[in-house]
Write a protein that holds these residues in place. Structure first.
Motif, PDB file in Angstrom:
ATOM      1  N   GLN A  75       0.831  -1.204   0.000  1.00 30.76           N
ATOM      2  CA  GLN A  75       0.000   0.000   0.000  1.00 30.76           C
ATOM      3  C   GLN A  75       0.867   1.257   0.000  1.00 30.76           C
ATOM      4  N   LYS A  76       1.935   1.242   0.774  1.00 29.82           N
ATOM      5  CA  LYS A  76       2.844   2.395   0.820  1.00 29.82           C
ATOM      6  C   LYS A  76       3.509   2.629  -0.536  1.00 29.82           C
ATOM      7  N   LEU A  77       3.897   1.549  -1.201  1.00 26.11           N
ATOM      8  CA  LEU A  77       4.515   1.683  -2.521  1.00 26.11           C
ATOM      9  C   LEU A  77       3.530   2.235  -3.543  1.00 26.11           C
ATOM     10  N   LEU A  78       2.282   1.780  -3.471  1.00 25.07           N
ATOM     11  CA  LEU A  78       1.284   2.231  -4.430  1.00 25.07           C
ATOM     12  C   LEU A  78       0.911   3.699  -4.230  1.00 25.07           C
ATOM     13  N   GLU A  79       1.220   4.246  -3.077  1.00 29.76           N
ATOM     14  CA  GLU A  79       0.974   5.666  -2.844  1.00 29.76           C
ATOM     15  C   GLU A  79       2.043   6.553  -3.477  1.00 29.76           C
ATOM     16  N   LEU A  80       3.165   5.956  -3.895  1.00 27.36           N
ATOM     17  CA  LEU A  80       4.198   6.722  -4.591  1.00 27.36           C
ATOM     18  C   LEU A  80       3.702   7.099  -5.980  1.00 27.36           C
ATOM     19  N   PRO A  81       4.087   8.280  -6.485  1.00 32.48           N
ATOM     20  CA  PRO A  81       3.684   8.621  -7.845  1.00 32.48           C
ATOM     21  C   PRO A  81       4.343   7.691  -8.865  1.00 32.48           C
ATOM     22  N   TYR A  82       3.623   7.369  -9.898  1.00 32.38           N
ATOM     23  CA  TYR A  82       4.107   6.535 -11.006  1.00 32.38           C
ATOM     24  C   TYR A  82       4.417   5.106 -10.597  1.00 32.38           C
ATOM     25  N   CYS A  83       3.644   4.569  -9.654  1.00 37.67           N
ATOM     26  CA  CYS A  83       3.796   3.170  -9.248  1.00 37.67           C
ATOM     27  C   CYS A  83       2.509   2.426  -9.590  1.00 37.67           C
ATOM     28  N   SER A  84       2.649   1.247 -10.172  1.00 38.66           N
ATOM     29  CA  SER A  84       1.475   0.451 -10.528  1.00 38.66           C
ATOM     30  C   SER A  84       1.685  -1.002 -10.119  1.00 38.66           C
ATOM     31  N   TYR A  85       0.573  -1.658  -9.825  1.00 35.09           N
ATOM     32  CA  TYR A  85       0.583  -3.055  -9.393  1.00 35.09           C
ATOM     33  C   TYR A  85       0.436  -3.942 -10.622  1.00 35.09           C
ATOM     34  N   ASN A  86       1.248  -5.000 -10.697  1.00 40.94           N
ATOM     35  CA  ASN A  86       1.181  -5.904 -11.840  1.00 40.94           C
ATOM     36  C   ASN A  86       0.447  -7.199 -11.519  1.00 40.94           C
ATOM     37  N   ARG A  87       0.994  -7.989 -10.587  1.00 34.03           N
ATOM     38  CA  ARG A  87       0.363  -9.276 -10.282  1.00 34.03           C
ATOM     39  C   ARG A  87       0.926  -9.852  -8.996  1.00 34.03           C
ATOM     40  N   ARG A  88       0.300 -10.942  -8.552  1.00 32.49           N
ATOM     41  CA  ARG A  88       0.745 -11.673  -7.368  1.00 32.49           C
ATOM     42  C   ARG A  88       0.877 -13.142  -7.729  1.00 32.49           C
ATOM     43  N   TYR A  89       1.898 -13.770  -7.150  1.00 31.25           N
ATOM     44  CA  TYR A  89       2.046 -15.212  -7.293  1.00 31.25           C
ATOM     45  C   TYR A  89       2.689 -15.765  -6.032  1.00 31.25           C
ATOM     46  N   ILE A  90       2.533 -17.070  -5.832  1.00 30.93           N
ATOM     47  CA  ILE A  90       3.084 -17.747  -4.663  1.00 30.93           C
ATOM     48  C   ILE A  90       4.126 -18.741  -5.147  1.00 30.93           C
ATOM     49  N   SER A  91       5.310 -18.682  -4.528  1.00 28.47           N
ATOM     50  CA  SER A  91       6.388 -19.595  -4.865  1.00 28.47           C
ATOM     51  C   SER A  91       7.152 -19.917  -3.590  1.00 28.47           C
ATOM     52  N   ASP A  92       7.435 -21.184  -3.359  1.00 23.52           N
ATOM     53  CA  ASP A  92       8.154 -21.640  -2.161  1.00 23.52           C
ATOM     54  C   ASP A  92       7.482 -21.157  -0.881  1.00 23.52           C
ATOM     55  N   ASN A  93       6.146 -21.175  -0.859  1.00 24.40           N
ATOM     56  CA  ASN A  93       5.350 -20.735   0.299  1.00 24.40           C
ATOM     57  C   ASN A  93       5.598 -19.278   0.668  1.00 24.40           C
ATOM     58  N   LEU A  94       6.000 -18.466  -0.298  1.00 25.35           N
ATOM     59  CA  LEU A  94       6.184 -17.033  -0.103  1.00 25.35           C
ATOM     60  C   LEU A  94       5.312 -16.284  -1.099  1.00 25.35           C
ATOM     61  N   TYR A  95       4.762 -15.168  -0.650  1.00 32.97           N
ATOM     62  CA  TYR A  95       3.922 -14.329  -1.507  1.00 32.97           C
ATOM     63  C   TYR A  95       4.808 -13.325  -2.237  1.00 32.97           C
ATOM     64  N   HIS A  96       4.646 -13.258  -3.551  1.00 39.87           N
ATOM     65  CA  HIS A  96       5.419 -12.340  -4.384  1.00 39.87           C
ATOM     66  C   HIS A  96       4.439 -11.372  -5.054  1.00 39.87           C
ATOM     67  N   ASP A  97       4.612 -10.093  -4.784  1.00 39.14           N
ATOM     68  CA  ASP A  97       3.792  -9.055  -5.410  1.00 39.14           C
ATOM     69  C   ASP A  97       4.687  -8.235  -6.328  1.00 39.14           C
ATOM     70  N   SER A  98       4.298  -8.155  -7.587  1.00 43.88           N
ATOM     71  CA  SER A  98       5.109  -7.488  -8.596  1.00 43.88           C
ATOM     72  C   SER A  98       4.530  -6.102  -8.891  1.00 43.88           C
ATOM     73  N   LEU A  99       5.415  -5.090  -8.875  1.00 45.41           N
ATOM     74  CA  LEU A  99       5.024  -3.722  -9.143  1.00 45.41           C
ATOM     75  C   LEU A  99       6.003  -3.078 -10.123  1.00 45.41           C
ATOM     76  N   THR A 100       5.568  -2.011 -10.767  1.00 40.40           N
ATOM     77  CA  THR A 100       6.430  -1.214 -11.631  1.00 40.40           C
ATOM     78  C   THR A 100       6.459   0.197 -11.090  1.00 40.40           C
ATOM     79  N   LEU A 101       7.658   0.747 -10.971  1.00 36.17           N
ATOM     80  CA  LEU A 101       7.830   2.090 -10.432  1.00 36.17           C
ATOM     81  C   LEU A 101       8.730   2.882 -11.350  1.00 36.17           C
ATOM     82  N   TYR A 102       8.276   4.070 -11.746  1.00 32.12           N
ATOM     83  CA  TYR A 102       9.118   5.001 -12.492  1.00 32.12           C
ATOM     84  C   TYR A 102       9.724   5.957 -11.477  1.00 32.12           C
TER      85      TYR A 102
END
Length: 101
Positions: A73-100
């Motif tokens: 949520q804090k990252l998404l409040e930055l200007p020019y940040c967008s959320y891409n997707r989420r996936y689970i690997s090795d029992n860990l949550y991975h959230d992918s974002l793009t930031l300019y």
């Protein structure tokens, strides 16, 4: 907007720890929650038939053992940040974002 080292400091501040890794090699032992990031693509903004501004994107991945990490949520409040997707690997949550930055 800033240098990569400025981005490193900002990500550490938002995460609340120093577990922020820039293009980590496979043999790096990471602690979680963590943020990994790497340079993405460059975007040119044109004005008057020339390059007006060059934007650098970074591909961020928030890795956590909790499904809802508040740093996203804090990252998404930055200007020019967008959320891409989420996936689970090795029992860990991975959230992918793009930031300019």
């Amino acid at each position: 907007m800033g240098t990569r080292l400025n981005l490193q400091s900002k990500l550490e501040e938002l995460l609340g720890s120093r577990y922020v890794y820039y293009q980590p090699s496979p043999n790096v032992k990471m602690s979680y929650p963590a943020i990994t990031y790497a340079k993405g693509k460059y975007v040119k903004v044109y004005a008057n038939n020339s390059t007006y501004r060059l934007l650098t994107s970074y591909d961020l991945t928030v890795i956590s053992n909790r499904p809802d990490n508040p740093v996203i949520q804090k990252l998404l409040e930055l200007p020019y940040c967008s959320y891409n997707r989420r996936y689970i690997s090795d029992n860990l949550y991975h959230d992918s974002l793009t930031l300019y930055f």
